[in-house]
Motif scaffolding. Structure first.
Motif, mmCIF file in Angstrom:
data_model
loop_
_atom_site.group_PDB
_atom_site.id
_atom_site.type_symbol
_atom_site.label_atom_id
_atom_site.label_comp_id
_atom_site.label_asym_id
_atom_site.label_seq_id
_atom_site.Cartn_x
_atom_site.Cartn_y
_atom_site.Cartn_z
ATOM 1 N N UNK A 85 29.347 -12.984 41.663
ATOM 2 C CA UNK A 85 28.915 -11.081 42.240
ATOM 3 C C UNK A 85 30.086 -10.444 41.081
ATOM 4 N N UNK A 86 29.381 -8.884 40.865
ATOM 5 C CA UNK A 86 30.013 -7.829 39.801
ATOM 6 C C UNK A 86 29.572 -6.848 41.093
ATOM 7 N N UNK A 87 30.772 -5.626 41.128
ATOM 8 C CA UNK A 87 30.195 -4.428 41.229
ATOM 9 C C UNK A 87 29.175 -3.667 41.147
ATOM 10 N N UNK A 88 28.087 -4.064 40.718
ATOM 11 C CA UNK A 88 26.704 -4.047 39.903
ATOM 12 C C UNK A 88 25.611 -4.215 40.473
ATOM 13 N N UNK A 89 25.949 -5.206 41.286
ATOM 14 C CA UNK A 89 24.785 -5.788 42.411
ATOM 15 C C UNK A 89 24.832 -5.445 43.630
ATOM 16 N N UNK A 90 26.130 -3.959 43.605
ATOM 17 C CA UNK A 90 25.229 -3.809 44.712
ATOM 18 C C UNK A 90 24.655 -2.689 45.123
ATOM 19 N N UNK A 91 23.334 -3.375 46.498
ATOM 20 C CA UNK A 91 21.921 -2.383 46.532
ATOM 21 C C UNK A 91 21.808 -2.819 47.695
ATOM 22 N N UNK A 92 20.767 -2.219 47.990
ATOM 23 C CA UNK A 92 19.372 -3.160 48.791
ATOM 24 C C UNK A 92 18.980 -4.066 48.529
ATOM 25 N N UNK A 93 18.944 -5.305 49.468
ATOM 26 C CA UNK A 93 18.453 -6.648 48.265
ATOM 27 C C UNK A 93 16.685 -6.783 49.174
ATOM 28 N N UNK A 94 15.423 -6.592 48.812
ATOM 29 C CA UNK A 94 13.923 -6.653 49.870
ATOM 30 C C UNK A 94 13.428 -7.881 49.226
ATOM 31 N N UNK A 95 13.021 -7.848 50.495
ATOM 32 C CA UNK A 95 12.023 -9.476 50.115
ATOM 33 C C UNK A 95 10.489 -8.965 49.556
ATOM 34 N N UNK A 96 10.063 -10.093 49.482
ATOM 35 C CA UNK A 96 8.696 -9.668 49.134
ATOM 36 C C UNK A 96 7.257 -11.049 49.186
ATOM 37 N N UNK A 97 6.907 -10.528 49.708
ATOM 38 C CA UNK A 97 5.550 -11.789 49.052
ATOM 39 C C UNK A 97 4.347 -11.542 48.694
ATOM 40 N N UNK A 98 4.212 -11.521 46.840
ATOM 41 C CA UNK A 98 3.440 -11.389 46.224
ATOM 42 C C UNK A 98 2.886 -9.949 46.276
ATOM 43 N N UNK A 99 4.031 -8.836 46.128
ATOM 44 C CA UNK A 99 4.262 -7.575 46.041
ATOM 45 C C UNK A 99 4.199 -6.810 47.389
ATOM 46 N N UNK A 100 2.607 -7.922 47.972
ATOM 47 C CA UNK A 100 2.248 -7.078 48.984
ATOM 48 C C UNK A 100 2.371 -6.939 50.821
ATOM 49 N N UNK A 101 3.791 -7.453 51.027
ATOM 50 C CA UNK A 101 4.453 -7.975 52.376
ATOM 51 C C UNK A 101 5.688 -7.200 51.638
ATOM 52 N N UNK A 102 6.671 -6.857 52.832
ATOM 53 C CA UNK A 102 8.187 -6.170 52.034
ATOM 54 C C UNK A 102 8.645 -5.936 53.657
ATOM 55 N N UNK A 103 10.664 -6.702 53.223
ATOM 56 C CA UNK A 103 11.046 -6.952 54.697
ATOM 57 C C UNK A 103 12.072 -5.055 54.526
ATOM 58 N N UNK A 104 12.429 -5.517 55.230
ATOM 59 C CA UNK A 104 13.317 -4.060 55.980
ATOM 60 C C UNK A 104 14.820 -3.580 54.886
ATOM 61 N N UNK A 105 15.068 -4.892 54.262
ATOM 62 C CA UNK A 105 16.292 -5.038 53.004
ATOM 63 C C UNK A 105 17.914 -4.928 54.109
ATOM 64 N N UNK A 106 18.355 -6.346 53.024
ATOM 65 C CA UNK A 106 19.717 -6.382 53.706
ATOM 66 C C UNK A 106 20.949 -6.142 52.458
ATOM 67 N N UNK A 107 21.626 -5.667 53.029
ATOM 68 C CA UNK A 107 22.957 -4.151 52.040
ATOM 69 C C UNK A 107 23.309 -5.257 51.258
ATOM 70 N N UNK A 108 23.849 -5.599 50.209
ATOM 71 C CA UNK A 108 25.189 -6.303 49.878
ATOM 72 C C UNK A 108 26.095 -4.930 49.085
ATOM 73 N N UNK A 109 27.175 -5.627 49.333
ATOM 74 C CA UNK A 109 28.273 -4.457 48.713
ATOM 75 C C UNK A 109 29.405 -5.478 47.889
ATOM 76 N N UNK A 110 29.421 -5.270 46.562
ATOM 77 C CA UNK A 110 30.000 -5.741 45.747
ATOM 78 C C UNK A 110 31.526 -4.684 45.429
ATOM 79 N N UNK A 111 33.070 -5.329 46.282
ATOM 80 C CA UNK A 111 34.504 -4.464 45.888
ATOM 81 C C UNK A 111 34.482 -5.059 44.406
ATOM 82 N N UNK A 112 35.121 -4.396 43.922
ATOM 83 C CA UNK A 112 35.902 -4.212 42.728
ATOM 84 C C UNK A 112 37.520 -5.147 43.622
#
Length: 112
Positions: A85-112
């Motif tokens: 993992x790299x610091x630029x991977x820091x983001x909220x990651x969201x799961x989708x089913x077919x682009x029609x349904x979305x989760x709430x997301x999970x935060x990923x934070x990568x420190x340098x």
């Protein structure tokens, strides 16, 4: 009704690994393409990886060779294994089913 629940995010140092999970409630998981997107602060949402119902995968160039998407059609779960993992991977990651349904997301934070 489809519900997607992500888990596995957190804080990790650069070079570390995380495994995200997305559990799907609903009967259409097996026949659906699943995907992971991410959205960093102040940036647009971007595709990270997708997996078809048959298991074909596609990745953003920025994560190729580091991330792996997989699915378990018995557990109705899609995974994203993230290595080196790299610091630029820091983001909220969201799961989708077919682009029609979305989760709430999970935060990923990568420190340098």
């Amino acid at each position: 009704q489809v519900q997607l629940v992500e888990s596995g995010g957190g804080l990790v140092q650069a070079g570390g690994s995380l495994r995200l999970s997305c559990a799907a409630a609903g009967s259409i998981f097996r026949s659906s393409a699943m995907g992971w997107y991410r959205q960093a602060a102040g940036k647009q949402r971007e595709l990270v990886a997708i997996i078809s119902s048959r298991g074909s995968t596609n990745y953003a160039d920025s994560v190729k060779g580091r991330f792996t998407i997989s699915r378990d059609n018995v557990q109705n779960t899609v995974y994203l294994q993230m290595n080196n993992l790299k610091p630029e991977d820091t983001a909220v990651y969201l799961c989708t089913m077919g682009g029609s349904y979305w989760g709430q997301g999970t935060q990923v934070t990568v420190s340098s």
